[in-house]
Design an enzyme around this catalytic site. Structure first.
Site, PDB file in Angstrom:
ATOM      1  N   CYS A  52     165.939  14.941 -37.914  1.00 22.30           N
ATOM      2  CA  CYS A  52     165.234  16.234 -38.294  1.00 22.30           C
ATOM      3  C   CYS A  52     165.187  17.172 -37.539  1.00 22.30           C
ATOM      4  O   CYS A  52     164.628  18.366 -37.746  1.00 22.30           O
ATOM      5  CB  CYS A  52     164.338  15.509 -39.314  1.00 22.30           C
ATOM      6  SG  CYS A  52     164.660  14.356 -40.438  1.00 22.30           S
ATOM      7  N   HIS A  98     159.174  21.189 -39.982  1.00 22.93           N
ATOM      8  CA  HIS A  98     159.961  20.216 -40.990  1.00 22.93           C
ATOM      9  C   HIS A  98     159.436  19.950 -42.263  1.00 22.93           C
ATOM     10  O   HIS A  98     158.110  19.407 -42.063  1.00 22.93           O
ATOM     11  CB  HIS A  98     160.254  19.271 -39.914  1.00 22.93           C
ATOM     12  CG  HIS A  98     160.855  17.890 -40.504  1.00 22.93           C
ATOM     13  ND1 HIS A  98     162.010  18.487 -41.452  1.00 22.93           N
ATOM     14  CD2 HIS A  98     161.102  16.669 -40.632  1.00 22.93           C
ATOM     15  CE1 HIS A  98     162.699  17.211 -41.763  1.00 22.93           C
ATOM     16  NE2 HIS A  98     162.169  16.281 -41.403  1.00 22.93           N
ATOM     17  N   ASN A 132     163.125  16.144 -48.342  1.00 26.76           N
ATOM     18  CA  ASN A 132     163.388  16.261 -46.952  1.00 26.76           C
ATOM     19  C   ASN A 132     164.855  16.276 -46.623  1.00 26.76           C
ATOM     20  O   ASN A 132     165.546  15.241 -46.810  1.00 26.76           O
ATOM     21  CB  ASN A 132     162.749  15.016 -46.214  1.00 26.76           C
ATOM     22  CG  ASN A 132     162.854  14.897 -44.757  1.00 26.76           C
ATOM     23  OD1 ASN A 132     163.899  15.659 -44.126  1.00 26.76           O
ATOM     24  ND2 ASN A 132     162.379  13.942 -43.963  1.00 26.76           N
TER      25      ASN A 132
HETATM   26  N1  COA Z   1     156.908   5.329 -56.336  1.00 24.10           N
HETATM   27  C1  COA Z   1     155.670   4.254 -56.760  1.00 24.10           C
HETATM   28  N2  COA Z   1     155.091   3.532 -55.827  1.00 24.10           N
HETATM   29  C2  COA Z   1     155.690   3.562 -54.597  1.00 24.10           C
HETATM   30  C3  COA Z   1     156.643   4.064 -54.260  1.00 24.10           C
HETATM   31  C4  COA Z   1     157.379   5.058 -55.124  1.00 24.10           C
HETATM   32  N3  COA Z   1     158.366   5.888 -54.728  1.00 24.10           N
HETATM   33  N4  COA Z   1     156.988   3.808 -52.872  1.00 24.10           N
HETATM   34  C5  COA Z   1     156.091   3.117 -52.535  1.00 24.10           C
HETATM   35  N5  COA Z   1     155.182   2.616 -53.568  1.00 24.10           N
HETATM   36  C6  COA Z   1     154.212   1.588 -53.631  1.00 24.10           C
HETATM   37  C7  COA Z   1     154.309   0.635 -52.668  1.00 24.10           C
HETATM   38  O1  COA Z   1     155.156  -0.578 -53.021  1.00 24.10           O
HETATM   39  C8  COA Z   1     152.939   0.254 -52.546  1.00 24.10           C
HETATM   40  O2  COA Z   1     152.479  -0.704 -53.434  1.00 24.10           O
HETATM   41  P1  COA Z   1     151.456  -1.815 -53.277  1.00 24.10           P
HETATM   42  O3  COA Z   1     150.249  -1.356 -52.743  1.00 24.10           O
HETATM   43  O4  COA Z   1     151.375  -2.528 -54.574  1.00 24.10           O
HETATM   44  O5  COA Z   1     152.077  -2.690 -52.371  1.00 24.10           O
HETATM   45  C9  COA Z   1     152.026   1.404 -52.484  1.00 24.10           C
HETATM   46  O6  COA Z   1     152.889   2.300 -53.195  1.00 24.10           O
HETATM   47  C10 COA Z   1     151.725   2.148 -51.487  1.00 24.10           C
HETATM   48  O7  COA Z   1     152.769   1.971 -50.500  1.00 24.10           O
HETATM   49  P2  COA Z   1     152.645   2.814 -49.089  1.00 24.10           P
HETATM   50  O8  COA Z   1     153.951   2.491 -48.297  1.00 24.10           O
HETATM   51  O9  COA Z   1     151.243   2.034 -48.276  1.00 24.10           O
HETATM   52  O10 COA Z   1     152.477   4.272 -49.420  1.00 24.10           O
HETATM   53  P3  COA Z   1     152.137   5.443 -48.354  1.00 24.10           P
HETATM   54  O11 COA Z   1     150.968   6.115 -48.892  1.00 24.10           O
HETATM   55  O12 COA Z   1     151.983   4.956 -46.858  1.00 24.10           O
HETATM   56  O13 COA Z   1     153.199   6.504 -48.694  1.00 24.10           O
HETATM   57  C11 COA Z   1     155.225   7.414 -47.788  1.00 24.10           C
HETATM   58  C12 COA Z   1     154.836   6.154 -48.550  1.00 24.10           C
HETATM   59  C13 COA Z   1     156.678   6.894 -47.538  1.00 24.10           C
HETATM   60  C14 COA Z   1     155.181   8.450 -48.875  1.00 24.10           C
HETATM   61  C15 COA Z   1     154.435   7.652 -46.467  1.00 24.10           C
HETATM   62  O14 COA Z   1     154.221   6.540 -45.640  1.00 24.10           O
HETATM   63  C16 COA Z   1     155.236   8.645 -45.563  1.00 24.10           C
HETATM   64  O15 COA Z   1     155.293   9.925 -46.203  1.00 24.10           O
HETATM   65  N6  COA Z   1     155.584   8.395 -44.476  1.00 24.10           N
HETATM   66  C17 COA Z   1     156.352   9.538 -43.648  1.00 24.10           C
HETATM   67  C18 COA Z   1     157.925   9.312 -44.131  1.00 24.10           C
HETATM   68  C19 COA Z   1     158.687  10.392 -43.596  1.00 24.10           C
HETATM   69  O16 COA Z   1     158.437  11.691 -43.610  1.00 24.10           O
HETATM   70  N7  COA Z   1     159.986  10.125 -43.385  1.00 24.10           N
HETATM   71  C20 COA Z   1     160.962  11.156 -42.642  1.00 24.10           C
HETATM   72  C21 COA Z   1     160.729  11.686 -41.346  1.00 24.10           C
HETATM   73  S1  COA Z   1     161.577  13.048 -40.803  1.00 24.10           S
END
Ligand code: COA
Length: 311
Positions: free
Chosen positions: A109, A233, A263
């Protein structure tokens, strides 16, 4: 400091658009969850890097009024090339009728900013005209059963034409970094699907953006107050907000297309840049800060003085 000037720009998104509601029909998720956690409402999918790049590249050349045979180098930032080899850049070169070297650059990215800094060095080295494209089709490598990743990514391409200029420098400061010790937190094996430790990527992304931005501004000898437009980004609104807060830059200064693109990896910064340019958000002499991060973990930032083309 370098003297390359952006003289043309264009973008392309594939036709098929998937809203959060569309996604919720086959993934266990909701529009509300995706918007709240990422700021994304829709993304475009089923793109091919060579096709999207060809369209964006062709339109950017047309805008700059550059004959394809006058391009001295094609740089294509991508981590989702249509095939392992040849480089997608070679295919795009042929489709556009260019007669020059053509390479794929993979900094995930961060790829567009890596490409921009590289292109500027080539202009210093004597290449008059460079076509730089950022393009990715991550919809081809997401696991559509993994709701933690598939809701975040989309496809697209953005292109700029960079031409050597005798005027004062445009690239005032830059920072390129990679921390390979974190390569395992966001990856995709050959023939495989994207793996991501979302929380760890989030944590490191905020720090990497802040560090890259500070280093580029320090080297340019400018402060946040001197920056008119930030082009971050487009990964996640919460990452952008957290990084902007640490940098003490108001959110209103950020270019933002994330809500409608998701993204798009190496395409994300040029998509946001072109959107801001088309909205006249920068005037001649204004400073822009482009800042990205991605798998690797790579990060990159560049401070650019806006020197628009006069048509
Ligand atoms: N819809 C609904 N629920 C979802 C979900 C979705 N699409 N994806 C995950 N969940 C659930 C999980 O299963 C978890 O449930 P649980 O508490 O019952 O286990 C809950 O939501 C929380 O998940 P978690 O992974 O802790 O959420 P988060 O607040 O960390 O958000 C991301 C997840 C991926 C959005 C976040 O971590 C993120 O943005 N990370 C960076 C990713 C990124 O930018 N990548 C590219 C870099 S170039």
């Amino acid at each position: 400091m370098a003297h390359g000037r952006i003289t043309g720009w264009a973008t392309h998104l594939p036709e098929r658009r998937l809203t959060n509601h569309d996604l919720a029909e086959f993934v266990d998720t909701t529009d509300e969850w995706i918007r709240e956690r990422s700021g994304i409402a829709a993304r475009h999918v089923d793109g091919k890097v060579t096709e999207m790049s060809t369209i964006a590249g062709r339109d950017a050349l047309a805008m700059a009024g550059v004959d394809p045979t006058d391009v001295g180098l094609l740089l294509l930032a991508t981590c989702s090339s249509d095939q392992q080899f040849p480089a997608s850049a070679s295919v795009v070169q042929h489709k556009l009728g260019l007669r020059c070297g053509a390479i794929d650059m993979n900094a995930a990215c961060s790829g567009f900013v890596y490409g921009l800094v590289t292109a500027m060095q080539f202009t210093e080295g004597g290449v008059d005209t460079i076509l730089l494209i950022g393009s990715d089709a991550l919809s081809s490598v997401v696991d559509w059963t993994d709701r933690g990743t598939c809701v975040l990514f989309g496809d697209g391409a953005g292109a700029v034409v960079i031409q050597r200029s005798a005027d004062s420098p445009t690239l005032l400061g830059w920072d390129l970094m990679s921390d390979g010790s974190a390569a395992g937190i966001l990856s995709c094996e050959h023939g495989g699907k994207i793996f991501m430790n979302g929380k760890e990527v989030f944590r490191r992304a905020v720090l990497a953006m802040e560090s890259a931005a500070r280093n580029a501004m320090d080297r340019a000898g400018v402060t946040m107050d001197d920056i008119t437009l930030v082009v971050p980004h487009q990964a996640n609104i919460r990452i952008i907000d957290a990084a902007m807060k640490r940098l003490d830059i108001p959110r209103e200064k950020a270019a933002m297309v994330l809500e409608r693109t998701g993204n798009t990896s190496a395409a994300s910064i040029p998509l946001a840049l072109v959107d801001a340019l088309d909205d006249d958000r920068v005037a001649p002499g204004d400073l822009m800060l482009m800042v990205g991060f991605g798998a690797g973990m790579s990060s990159a930032a560049a401070v650019i003085r806006w020197d628009p083309p006069s048509y």
